[in-house]
Motif scaffolding. Sequence first.
Motif, PDB file in Angstrom:
ATOM      1  N   TYR A 124       0.737  -1.276  -0.139  1.00 32.96           N
ATOM      2  CA  TYR A 124       0.041  -0.110  -0.167  1.00 32.96           C
ATOM      3  C   TYR A 124       0.929   1.383  -0.022  1.00 32.96           C
TER       4      TYR A 124
ATOM      5  N   LYS B  17     -10.932   5.306   1.964  1.00 36.85           N
ATOM      6  CA  LYS B  17     -10.712   6.284   1.077  1.00 36.85           C
ATOM      7  C   LYS B  17     -12.260   7.179   1.100  1.00 36.85           C
TER       8      LYS B  17
ATOM      9  N   ALA C 176       0.016   5.188  -0.539  1.00 37.19           N
ATOM     10  CA  ALA C 176      -0.897   5.307   0.562  1.00 37.19           C
ATOM     11  C   ALA C 176       0.098   5.946   1.749  1.00 37.19           C
TER      12      ALA C 176
ATOM     13  N   PHE D 136     -10.853  -0.333   2.028  1.00 39.69           N
ATOM     14  CA  PHE D 136     -10.040  -1.584   1.450  1.00 39.69           C
ATOM     15  C   PHE D 136      -9.631  -2.341   2.599  1.00 39.69           C
TER      16      PHE D 136
ATOM     17  N   TYR E  39      -6.361   0.375  -5.304  1.00 39.16           N
ATOM     18  CA  TYR E  39      -6.070   1.670  -4.680  1.00 39.16           C
ATOM     19  C   TYR E  39      -5.232   2.537  -5.502  1.00 39.16           C
TER      20      TYR E  39
ATOM     21  N   THR F 240      -4.262  -3.500  -4.151  1.00 39.19           N
ATOM     22  CA  THR F 240      -3.265  -2.605  -3.941  1.00 39.19           C
ATOM     23  C   THR F 240      -3.211  -1.902  -5.309  1.00 39.19           C
TER      24      THR F 240
ATOM     25  N   ARG G  90      -7.102   6.221  -5.791  1.00 37.77           N
ATOM     26  CA  ARG G  90      -6.538   6.988  -4.493  1.00 37.77           C
ATOM     27  C   ARG G  90      -7.155   8.529  -4.883  1.00 37.77           C
TER      28      ARG G  90
END
Length: 280
Positions: free
Chosen positions: A62, A87, A67, A138, A124, A121, A128
């Motif tokens: 991540y 998120k 992230a 997630f 994401y 991931t 994001r």
Amino acid sequence: MPHRSRLHAPVFLALVLSLAASVPVAVRSAPAKVSTLEDIQKEFATVPCEDKERLAAVKALYEKAGAPAADIKIEQFDNVENLVLVKPGASAEKIVIGAHYDKVADGCGAVDNWTGQVALTQLYQTLRDIPFKKTLVFVAFGREEKGLVGSRAMTKAIPEEQLPEYCAMINIDSLGMGPPQVADNMSSKPLAKFTGELAKEMEIPFAHASIGRANSDSSSFVAKQIPAVTIHGLNNNWQRVLHSGNDQPAKVNAASVYLGYRLALGMIVRLDQAACNAYR
């Protein structure tokens, strides 16, 4: 049983090219990076083969996907740890995207279920920076192999009055061997039907395939009457690979993981646009 279809190279190349040109509008109009086959292949150069290493490795995935460390939370229950990254959207309505990170003692757990962690991931990373109506949650579930412990702990902790806010749950478990499929015996019928219709619309090879008496983390959400679906990518050789010493990185077909990622990406965008109760 899982579908017999195989991912032949020339057919797959044409499919990759067509999918690359068919990015959802919500993604295409935002500062998003849609993952490529090559991006996904790279993530299987190394796979953590020890169960005790998996949670930290998921956190690293991540962080690699952009992230902030402060956004990655470890939810500690009595007997399990789940990694959660939220998120926020414009509303409290939620879409959960999950995959278990633990493995059985044998093998590296590359198919089951490092493929799920890579897909999540990558999702994401793509989503994001895109504004969403719904909040995306997630989750990397712990101890799925011990009886869905992580997902059951999460769903048990949801207050009764908040259950209507959970619009859908997408579970990814064991891509990497064949085209995406829905495990019907682990999925809500309306959401399973939606997944098949969307795959057809996206021209992604797809099938419905129950897997014996098995369960996955979607089942914990279905039990709470939250629409949920498990996507896998197994073929008829799955019993020779899963839960055995044969579950190694070399067994992962990155094309299967890519197709699962693209299907889930389309699902998330479409579910965000739908009413929260659309698939109950």
